[in-house]
Design an enzyme around this catalytic site. Structure first.
Site, short mmCIF file in Angstrom:
data_model
loop_
_atom_site.label_atom_id
_atom_site.label_comp_id
_atom_site.label_asym_id
_atom_site.label_seq_id
_atom_site.Cartn_x
_atom_site.Cartn_y
_atom_site.Cartn_z
N ASP A 115 -72.46 44.63 22.79
CA ASP A 115 -71.48 43.83 22.08
C ASP A 115 -72.10 43.41 20.76
O ASP A 115 -73.10 42.69 20.74
CB ASP A 115 -71.08 42.60 22.90
CG ASP A 115 -69.84 41.90 22.35
OD1 ASP A 115 -69.83 41.61 21.13
OD2 ASP A 115 -68.90 41.65 23.11
N ARG A 174 -57.46 49.22 23.86
CA ARG A 174 -56.41 49.62 22.94
C ARG A 174 -56.54 51.11 22.64
O ARG A 174 -57.65 51.62 22.47
CB ARG A 174 -56.48 48.81 21.63
CG ARG A 174 -56.02 47.37 21.78
CD ARG A 174 -54.54 47.29 22.12
NE ARG A 174 -54.04 45.92 22.26
CZ ARG A 174 -53.96 45.27 23.41
NH1 ARG A 174 -54.38 45.85 24.54
NH2 ARG A 174 -53.46 44.05 23.46
N ASP A 198 -55.60 53.75 30.18
CA ASP A 198 -54.43 52.91 30.42
C ASP A 198 -53.66 52.69 29.13
O ASP A 198 -52.56 52.14 29.14
CB ASP A 198 -54.86 51.56 31.00
CG ASP A 198 -53.66 50.70 31.40
OD1 ASP A 198 -52.82 51.20 32.19
OD2 ASP A 198 -53.55 49.56 30.92
N GLU A 203 -47.83 54.51 22.05
CA GLU A 203 -47.27 54.38 23.39
C GLU A 203 -45.76 54.53 23.43
O GLU A 203 -45.16 54.46 24.50
CB GLU A 203 -47.74 53.05 24.00
CG GLU A 203 -49.25 53.03 24.19
CD GLU A 203 -49.80 51.73 24.74
OE1 GLU A 203 -49.01 50.81 25.02
OE2 GLU A 203 -51.03 51.64 24.90
N HIS A 230 -50.13 51.46 30.26
CA HIS A 230 -50.57 50.14 29.80
C HIS A 230 -50.25 49.06 30.85
O HIS A 230 -49.63 48.03 30.55
CB HIS A 230 -49.90 49.79 28.47
CG HIS A 230 -50.68 48.81 27.65
ND1 HIS A 230 -50.67 48.79 26.28
CD2 HIS A 230 -51.51 47.78 28.02
CE1 HIS A 230 -51.44 47.82 25.83
NE2 HIS A 230 -51.95 47.18 26.88
N ILE A 231 -50.73 49.29 32.07
CA ILE A 231 -50.42 48.39 33.18
C ILE A 231 -51.64 47.65 33.72
O ILE A 231 -51.51 46.84 34.64
CB ILE A 231 -49.74 49.15 34.34
CG1 ILE A 231 -50.63 50.32 34.82
CG2 ILE A 231 -48.37 49.66 33.92
CD1 ILE A 231 -50.11 51.03 36.07
#
Length: 256
Positions: A115, A174, A198, A203, A230-231
């Protein structure tokens, strides 16, 4: 910004979820509009889906299910790979990244987390590393980054070429963080064993041009690629938890 200009009485904007890229936060702040998101509310749902998809990919669950449906009973061809003892790379160690790392603890894995804007989080099975070290050592890569100019196409051709061994690849953050054509190329080259996505770059599939649809199907129709709509953070429990997080933050800010 026309919307923000027209909303002259607007005091706050609450986002049920984590991504703030759909809001011009800088402009809203200039107009004294508070912007809050609620990634704490769906972090566990995202982490659970990442773990479930990863285990299913490693053990060929979905591929074998489809084969059985057409009368194929293939055991040796679907011999699985155990997660235990592997090294998992987490890119982005915020709410969902840390939640995923916590779920991985019982599996006896080593987590290498990168990170750019966070340090001091290494503990137990989680180790802070550079991106280069992560790409050199991992068996799994999982993305947990917000979308920004800095992270757009973070996973590009150079990223995949830097992987030192084939990996299982996850993205539940994303879609625009991953260059889909670069991912397809990496799969063709054996850099990616299987991918669980996902999110995708666009989309709204009904808006695709013929060429865009061709590229999408080239990826989606692969038996080692899992694409879900995207769930990951969309559980029934997460909806309530995200709302509670927003209410708490607004209460803390004394805005009603």
């Amino acid at each position: 910004n026309g919307f923000l200009d027209a909303a002259t009485q607007l005091k706050w904007i609450g986002r049920l979820g984590s991504g703030m890229e759909i809001i011009d936060v800088d402009y809203a702040v200039q107009k004294n509009i508070l912007c809050v998101s609620s990634p704490e509310g769906n972090k566990d749902a995202v982490a659970e889906q990442c773990l479930g998809v990863l285990l299913s990919m490693m053990h060929n669950v979905f591929k074998a299910k489809l084969q059985v449906r057409v009368g194929k009973w293939l055991r040796e061809e679907n011999r699985g790979i155990e997660l235990g003892g592997k090294t998992v790379g987490i890119i982005g160690y915020g709410n969902t990244g840390s939640a995923f790392a916590a779920l991985l603890a019982p599996f006896g894995v080593k987590v290498l987390a990168y990170d750019k804007y966070k340090t001091g989080f290494a503990k137990n099975h989680v180790h802070e590393v550079s991106l280069e070290e992560l790409l050199n050592k991992v068996d799994v890569v999982s993305f947990h980054l917000p979308l920004s100019k800095e992270t757009h196409y973070f996973a590009d051709v150079d990223f995949f070429q830097s992987l030192q061994k084939p990996v299982f690849f996850l993205n539940a953050s994303r879609g625009k963080i991953v260059n889909a054509e670069a991912l397809s190329q990496a799969i063709d080259e054996g850099k990616i064993i299987a991918a669980g996505l996902d999110v995708i770059e666009n989309e709204n599939i009904s808006s695709y041009t013929e060429e865009e649809l061709k590229h999408f199907l080239n990826l989606a129709n692969r038996e080692n690629v899992w694409i879900t709509p995207h769930i990951a953070g969309y559980s029934k429990e997460a909806l309530e938890k995200m709302a509670k997080v927003l209410i708490f933050k607004l209460d803390e800010a004394k805005i009603g």
